[in-house]
Design a protein around this motif. Structure first.
Motif, PDB file in Angstrom:
ATOM      1  N   TYR A 143     -13.986  55.452  20.855  1.00 45.25           N
ATOM      2  CA  TYR A 143     -14.070  56.463  19.807  1.00 45.25           C
ATOM      3  C   TYR A 143     -12.755  56.540  19.057  1.00 45.25           C
ATOM      4  O   TYR A 143     -11.725  56.096  19.557  1.00 45.25           O
ATOM      5  CB  TYR A 143     -14.518  57.822  20.350  1.00 45.25           C
ATOM      6  CG  TYR A 143     -13.462  58.707  20.947  1.00 45.25           C
ATOM      7  CD1 TYR A 143     -13.083  58.565  22.263  1.00 45.25           C
ATOM      8  CD2 TYR A 143     -12.882  59.727  20.203  1.00 45.25           C
ATOM      9  CE1 TYR A 143     -12.135  59.393  22.825  1.00 45.25           C
ATOM     10  CE2 TYR A 143     -11.934  60.571  20.763  1.00 45.25           C
ATOM     11  CZ  TYR A 143     -11.564  60.389  22.079  1.00 45.25           C
ATOM     12  OH  TYR A 143     -10.630  61.210  22.637  1.00 45.25           O
ATOM     13  N   ASN A 343     -27.862  48.251  16.293  1.00 48.83           N
ATOM     14  CA  ASN A 343     -28.006  49.697  16.061  1.00 48.83           C
ATOM     15  C   ASN A 343     -26.903  50.521  16.753  1.00 48.83           C
ATOM     16  O   ASN A 343     -27.055  51.711  16.941  1.00 48.83           O
ATOM     17  CB  ASN A 343     -29.383  50.175  16.529  1.00 48.83           C
ATOM     18  CG  ASN A 343     -29.600  49.881  18.000  1.00 48.83           C
ATOM     19  OD1 ASN A 343     -28.755  49.262  18.648  1.00 48.83           O
ATOM     20  ND2 ASN A 343     -30.731  50.312  18.535  1.00 48.83           N
ATOM     21  N   TYR A 344     -25.818  49.903  17.134  1.00 39.47           N
ATOM     22  CA  TYR A 344     -24.676  50.584  17.767  1.00 39.47           C
ATOM     23  C   TYR A 344     -25.157  51.568  18.847  1.00 39.47           C
ATOM     24  O   TYR A 344     -24.917  52.780  18.744  1.00 39.47           O
ATOM     25  CB  TYR A 344     -23.843  51.329  16.718  1.00 39.47           C
ATOM     26  CG  TYR A 344     -23.178  50.421  15.724  1.00 39.47           C
ATOM     27  CD1 TYR A 344     -21.932  49.874  15.978  1.00 39.47           C
ATOM     28  CD2 TYR A 344     -23.811  50.091  14.523  1.00 39.47           C
ATOM     29  CE1 TYR A 344     -21.322  49.022  15.066  1.00 39.47           C
ATOM     30  CE2 TYR A 344     -23.215  49.243  13.612  1.00 39.47           C
ATOM     31  CZ  TYR A 344     -21.961  48.715  13.881  1.00 39.47           C
ATOM     32  OH  TYR A 344     -21.360  47.868  12.976  1.00 39.47           O
ATOM     33  N   ARG A 348     -23.268  55.247  18.721  1.00 42.16           N
ATOM     34  CA  ARG A 348     -24.151  56.203  18.052  1.00 42.16           C
ATOM     35  C   ARG A 348     -24.502  57.357  18.985  1.00 42.16           C
ATOM     36  O   ARG A 348     -24.526  58.527  18.589  1.00 42.16           O
ATOM     37  CB  ARG A 348     -25.421  55.457  17.625  1.00 42.16           C
ATOM     38  CG  ARG A 348     -26.218  56.136  16.558  1.00 42.16           C
ATOM     39  CD  ARG A 348     -27.253  55.177  15.981  1.00 42.16           C
ATOM     40  NE  ARG A 348     -28.037  55.882  14.978  1.00 42.16           N
ATOM     41  CZ  ARG A 348     -29.074  56.669  15.269  1.00 42.16           C
ATOM     42  NH1 ARG A 348     -29.453  56.799  16.526  1.00 42.16           N
ATOM     43  NH2 ARG A 348     -29.718  57.317  14.314  1.00 42.16           N
ATOM     44  N   ARG A 349     -24.725  57.017  20.238  1.00 43.47           N
ATOM     45  CA  ARG A 349     -25.089  58.054  21.200  1.00 43.47           C
ATOM     46  C   ARG A 349     -23.908  59.015  21.437  1.00 43.47           C
ATOM     47  O   ARG A 349     -24.102  60.231  21.521  1.00 43.47           O
ATOM     48  CB  ARG A 349     -25.502  57.397  22.520  1.00 43.47           C
ATOM     49  CG  ARG A 349     -25.987  58.411  23.495  1.00 43.47           C
ATOM     50  CD  ARG A 349     -26.668  57.842  24.690  1.00 43.47           C
ATOM     51  NE  ARG A 349     -27.198  58.956  25.461  1.00 43.47           N
ATOM     52  CZ  ARG A 349     -27.318  58.958  26.778  1.00 43.47           C
ATOM     53  NH1 ARG A 349     -27.007  57.889  27.461  1.00 43.47           N
ATOM     54  NH2 ARG A 349     -27.787  60.013  27.390  1.00 43.47           N
ATOM     55  N   ALA A 351     -21.668  59.728  19.336  1.00 42.26           N
ATOM     56  CA  ALA A 351     -21.538  60.559  18.134  1.00 42.26           C
ATOM     57  C   ALA A 351     -22.601  61.659  18.106  1.00 42.26           C
ATOM     58  O   ALA A 351     -22.303  62.814  17.817  1.00 42.26           O
ATOM     59  CB  ALA A 351     -21.640  59.683  16.901  1.00 42.26           C
ATOM     60  N   LEU A 352     -23.832  61.293  18.420  1.00 39.56           N
ATOM     61  CA  LEU A 352     -24.920  62.273  18.336  1.00 39.56           C
ATOM     62  C   LEU A 352     -24.873  63.292  19.475  1.00 39.56           C
ATOM     63  O   LEU A 352     -25.068  64.488  19.259  1.00 39.56           O
ATOM     64  CB  LEU A 352     -26.276  61.551  18.361  1.00 39.56           C
ATOM     65  CG  LEU A 352     -26.628  60.750  17.101  1.00 39.56           C
ATOM     66  CD1 LEU A 352     -27.902  59.942  17.310  1.00 39.56           C
ATOM     67  CD2 LEU A 352     -26.788  61.686  15.902  1.00 39.56           C
ATOM     68  N   GLN A 360     -16.507  52.685  13.614  1.00 39.36           N
ATOM     69  CA  GLN A 360     -17.481  51.702  13.128  1.00 39.36           C
ATOM     70  C   GLN A 360     -18.006  52.200  11.776  1.00 39.36           C
ATOM     71  O   GLN A 360     -18.866  53.094  11.712  1.00 39.36           O
ATOM     72  CB  GLN A 360     -18.630  51.543  14.145  1.00 39.36           C
ATOM     73  CG  GLN A 360     -18.227  50.838  15.436  1.00 39.36           C
ATOM     74  CD  GLN A 360     -17.457  51.722  16.420  1.00 39.36           C
ATOM     75  OE1 GLN A 360     -17.094  52.865  16.126  1.00 39.36           O
ATOM     76  NE2 GLN A 360     -17.207  51.188  17.608  1.00 39.36           N
ATOM     77  N   LEU A 363     -21.596  53.340  10.490  1.00 40.36           N
ATOM     78  CA  LEU A 363     -22.201  54.570  11.013  1.00 40.36           C
ATOM     79  C   LEU A 363     -21.922  55.789  10.128  1.00 40.36           C
ATOM     80  O   LEU A 363     -22.603  56.816  10.271  1.00 40.36           O
ATOM     81  CB  LEU A 363     -21.708  54.839  12.433  1.00 40.36           C
ATOM     82  CG  LEU A 363     -22.265  53.895  13.508  1.00 40.36           C
ATOM     83  CD1 LEU A 363     -21.690  54.229  14.868  1.00 40.36           C
ATOM     84  CD2 LEU A 363     -23.793  53.985  13.566  1.00 40.36           C
ATOM     85  N   ASP A 366     -25.000  56.728   8.436  1.00 42.27           N
ATOM     86  CA  ASP A 366     -26.150  57.048   9.282  1.00 42.27           C
ATOM     87  C   ASP A 366     -26.582  58.506   9.038  1.00 42.27           C
ATOM     88  O   ASP A 366     -25.804  59.442   9.261  1.00 42.27           O
ATOM     89  CB  ASP A 366     -25.756  56.838  10.744  1.00 42.27           C
ATOM     90  CG  ASP A 366     -26.925  56.979  11.691  1.00 42.27           C
ATOM     91  OD1 ASP A 366     -27.187  56.031  12.437  1.00 42.27           O
ATOM     92  OD2 ASP A 366     -27.576  58.063  11.687  1.00 42.27           O
ATOM     93  N   ASP A 368     -28.783  60.421  10.540  1.00 36.86           N
ATOM     94  CA  ASP A 368     -28.881  61.260  11.743  1.00 36.86           C
ATOM     95  C   ASP A 368     -27.509  61.797  12.135  1.00 36.86           C
ATOM     96  O   ASP A 368     -27.360  62.964  12.504  1.00 36.86           O
ATOM     97  CB  ASP A 368     -29.466  60.454  12.911  1.00 36.86           C
ATOM     98  CG  ASP A 368     -30.918  60.110  12.674  1.00 36.86           C
ATOM     99  OD1 ASP A 368     -31.541  60.780  11.820  1.00 36.86           O
ATOM    100  OD2 ASP A 368     -31.423  59.173  13.323  1.00 36.86           O
ATOM    101  N   ILE A 369     -26.527  60.913  12.061  1.00 35.66           N
ATOM    102  CA  ILE A 369     -25.169  61.330  12.460  1.00 35.66           C
ATOM    103  C   ILE A 369     -24.636  62.381  11.483  1.00 35.66           C
ATOM    104  O   ILE A 369     -24.083  63.407  11.890  1.00 35.66           O
ATOM    105  CB  ILE A 369     -24.214  60.112  12.542  1.00 35.66           C
ATOM    106  CG1 ILE A 369     -24.590  59.253  13.756  1.00 35.66           C
ATOM    107  CG2 ILE A 369     -22.754  60.552  12.631  1.00 35.66           C
ATOM    108  CD1 ILE A 369     -23.769  58.011  13.946  1.00 35.66           C
TER     109      ILE A 369
END
Lengths: 438, 314
Positions: A143, A343-344, A348-349, A351-352, A360, A363, A366, A368-369
């Motif tokens: 991160y 799909n990272y 991504r997880r 972050a969410l 990255q 993203l 993205d 959703d993010i």
């Protein structure tokens, strides 16, 4: 009697054969083992990520170990020096990269994975800089975040302030007013513990925010000049402690403890990684959720530190051969890169589910993010801080980690009034030069 | 005649030149017998010490892992000449003096009371040993929580009793932080001192106290002229143990204060740890370890000379 002897013997034979079979059965035939060491944060999520990775890449088995964040570098150093428990993949930080790389403990990724350099083009430049030593890339981001100033807007309103402080003098002024009105005993609290690696990032952010520099272009100390931003920063902390508006426990706190004081409503101002706001504004963890806002770092320039924590590969992996290298690449690509499905999955997880910042760049688009971040932070301000005000730490060298440890203790002495700010920066410069000569 | 028989019986063990070969064989057997123990000692004592000597006399900086020139005593000289060594040395001396005095006082006082007959005496003698049975790291964690500046039980207690107006940052204060270490150390090691003193006190003949009482001696006089002379050998042993123990204390510092605030609790052993694991300078760390070992050895030798038990008893 004879029957009993036979029974016991049979049980012993069974136990002797069954026990060593267990790990093999779990690992599966033909599976490549990887050891993975992390600092203790959301270990259950890491385990789930590992399980998902193993399902997607069944020929690799990952064994996880975690160590306390405060003692992480010491423990890893002991492991590498001892040589008995050297992990294959491990968390690292821009703090320690040069130290580990210079010692030959971790391996440059682009020496073994030519595709890594190409992938690095999709990472934020400050993160790439933080993962690079002597022109070689040593990691994929776990991160990345800017250090940020955050405040409890509800308490500020109660105290009659409509806007967050713009300068460090205003921070003190507002804190004194809040204390005087009996709203909070210690409005300011930072993680300045001797064990807290964020401690130096907090100080450097304060120096940057006043337009200060730690070093010149030849890495000579610039902070030891009279009236430097570092001297002003030290004097500011000293004054905050002396005036009783900074919690004296700050010298014992790490970021988590200072964050807990924010969540409990016993503190108003705090500097930590920007993604720390996710937890502060999460009702599951915080009594004050919804009251916290991100502000630009007070000061003349509002500049701050941008840092990266990343997945590094130990030099043990190349020594183990091609199979281990293949497994390591699949792991790095899955955890810090786009993964096999582009799909990272892990970044991504994080972050969410945890609001962790990322380097990255794809993203950032993205949806959703963006929607998820919007629930706990002003996304535009976060982007602005990350892209316009965040700078990599100056002085990242093989001796930076040692200087940092030395600096934490020297700064504490200055905060406590045991030595002057000028004497402190003189000691820090002297240590820097000593370590550099070594 | 009897002598001749005994010679025959003992055979090669005491016969002269004629039995040279068998004796050589026996010597080999003796050496072979102690070989495993020798290997063990060499592996776990001689080798580490020899390797540490190599580290202390060479440049071993982990960020420069392939460059180890011989430096002789430079590491020792640099360590001895540094401000941080002097500071850590002074802190260590203060800490050691405090814990030695406190542990001995605790041992004598508590054993004096435990030696009295009473219904709870048996229970108390066992209960007092509990802190001693707890691992040092656990003891450190317990005290770290007790002294916590925000939710520590000690602060809560003192505030509720009205002894302090608000919570105190015990570990954030350069004067109070060393005190917390001393308290934790005494809590951990005081019970052993008490039990050792108690064992000595139980060997003191009761008649002596009765005689003193009959002669009109006060309680203090009995303590001064009967109890204390009997306790002297035990106290000297405790003095050695506690001096060495205080000098090499590391675990409590590691768990409770991390050497801080600033360097207020940075003892020499912590300084050595920091040189090795934080500053990655194995050479200086090893040099420092030898300095600590030399000081503790020197102190122990002085104390051992004082420990002439017969003379003390007489």
């Amino acid at each position: 009697m004879m029957r009993r002897v036979v029974t016991v013997a049979a049980m012993l034979v069974f136990a002797a054969t069954a026990i060593p079979m267990q790990p093999v059965a779990r690992a599966g035939a033909g599976s490549t083992q990887l050891t993975f060491t992390v600092w203790t944060f959301a270990v259950d999520t890491i385990k789930e990520n590992i399980n998902r990775f193993q399902t997607r890449v069944p020929n690799v088995t990952v064994n996880l170990t975690d160590y306390n964040w405060g003692q992480y570098n010491d423990t890893i150093v002991a492991n590498f020096v001892g040589g008995s428990t050297v992990p294959d993949i491990l968390y690292s930080s821009d703090h320690w990269l040069q130290q580990w790389a210079a010692a030959g403990w971790i391996a440059p990724l682009d020496d073994y994975f030519p595709q890594a350099r190409e992938l690095a083009k999709s990472f934020a430049p400050y993160a790439v800089e933080g993962m690079t030593y002597k022109g070689k890339l040593y990691g994929f981001p776990y991160y990345a975040d800017p250090m940020a100033f955050m405040y409890n807007a509800a308490v500020l309103r109660q105290a009659g302030f409509g806007a967050p402080p713009q300068t460090w003098a205003e921070v003190l002024e507002q804190a004194k007013a809040i204390k005087a009105k009996g709203l909070v005993q210690y409005p300011i609290g930072f993680g300045f513990s001797l064990d807290e690696p964020f401690s130096i990032e907090t100080v450097i952010s304060m120096v940057y925010s006043e337009g200060g520099n730690l070093f010149d272009k030849d890495l000579n100390p610039a902070f030891d000049r009279a009236g430097s931003a570092m001297v002003k920063t030290i004097e500011w902390v000293r004054e905050a402690l002396r005036a009783g508006v900074m919690n004296p426990e700050s010298l014992q706190w790490d970021g988590v403890q200072a964050g807990n004081a924010m969540k409990g409503g016993t503190q108003v101002f705090f500097i930590t990684r920007a993604s720390g706001l996710w937890e502060l504004n999460n009702p599951q963890f915080s009594k004050q959720a919804g009251n916290f806002q991100l502000a630009f770092m007070p000061g003349a320039t509002h500049e701050t530190v941008g840092f990266v924590r990343f997945y590094a590969m130990s030099s043990n992996v190349p020594r183990r051969g091609k199979e281990a290298l293949d497994a390591a690449w699949q792991f790095l690509n899955y955890f810090g890169g786009p993964g096999p499905d582009n799909n990272y999955p892990v970044v991504r997880r994080w972050a969410l589910d945890f609001g962790l910042g990322f380097a990255q760049l794809p993203l950032f688009k993205d949806k959703d993010i963006r929607a998820s971040f919007g629930r706990w932070v002003n996304v535009e301000r976060l982007e602005s801080i990350g892209q316009k005000h965040a700078k990599v730490k100056q002085g990242l060298t093989p001796w930076f980690a040692q200087w940092d440890v030395f600096a934490r203790a020297e700064l504490q002495k200055a905060y406590l009034g045991q030595q002057t700010a000028q004497q402190t920066v003189k000691n820090l410069a002297s240590k820097w030069n000593e370590l550099r000569r070594r | 005649m009897a002598r001749a028989n005994s010679r025959q019986r003992l055979g090669p063990l005491i016969l002269g030149r004629a039995t040279a070969r068998p004796r050589g064989r026996l010597q080999w057997y003796a050496y072979l017998s102690i070989l495993p123990a020798l290997c063990f000692v060499a592996l776990f004592a001689v080798y580490p010490v020899a390797f540490s000597v190599r580290l202390a006399t060479h440049r071993y900086v982990l960020t420069d892992p392939h460059n180890h020139p011989f430096e002789g005593l430079r590491n020792v000289a640099e360590v001895l000449g540094s401000y941080y060594f002097r500071r850590a040395g002074l802190t260590t001396l203060t800490f050691t003096a405090s814990v030695v005095a406190s542990v001995l006082a605790f041992g004598v006082t508590v054993s004096h009371y435990l030696n009295r007959p009473g219904r709870l005496a048996g229970f108390l003698r066992v209960a007092i040993l509990l802190p001693w049975a707890i691992p040092v790291v656990m003891a450190g964690i317990i005290w770290k929580w007790i002294f916590n500046g925000n939710y520590g039980v000690l602060n809560a207690l003192l505030v509720s009793l009205g002894l302090i107006p608000s919570y105190v940052s015990w570990f954030g204060n350069p004067i109070l932080a060393p005190l917390t270490l001393v308290i934790a150390h005494v809590w951990k090691w005081g019970p052993l001192a008490a039990i050792m003193c108690l064992a000595t006190l139980q060997a003191v003949p009761r008649d002596l106290y009765e005689s003193a009482h009959i002669d009109g001696g006060s309680g203090w006089a009995a303590f001064r002229y009967i109890t204390l002379p009997f306790l002297r050998p035990t106290l000297l042993i405790l003095l050695i143990l506690e001096t060495v123990g205080g000098f090499v204390t590391f675990d409590l510092v590691y768990v409770m204060t991390g050497g801080g605030p600033g360097d207020a609790t940075s003892l020499l052993s912590w300084f050595a740890y920091a040189e090795i694991f934080r500053f990655l300078d194995l050479g200086k760390g090893a040099a420092l370890a030898f300095i600590i070992a030399a000081v503790t050895l020197g102190l122990s030798l002085v104390y051992v000379r004082l420990l002439r038990l017969e003379a003390l008893y007489s």
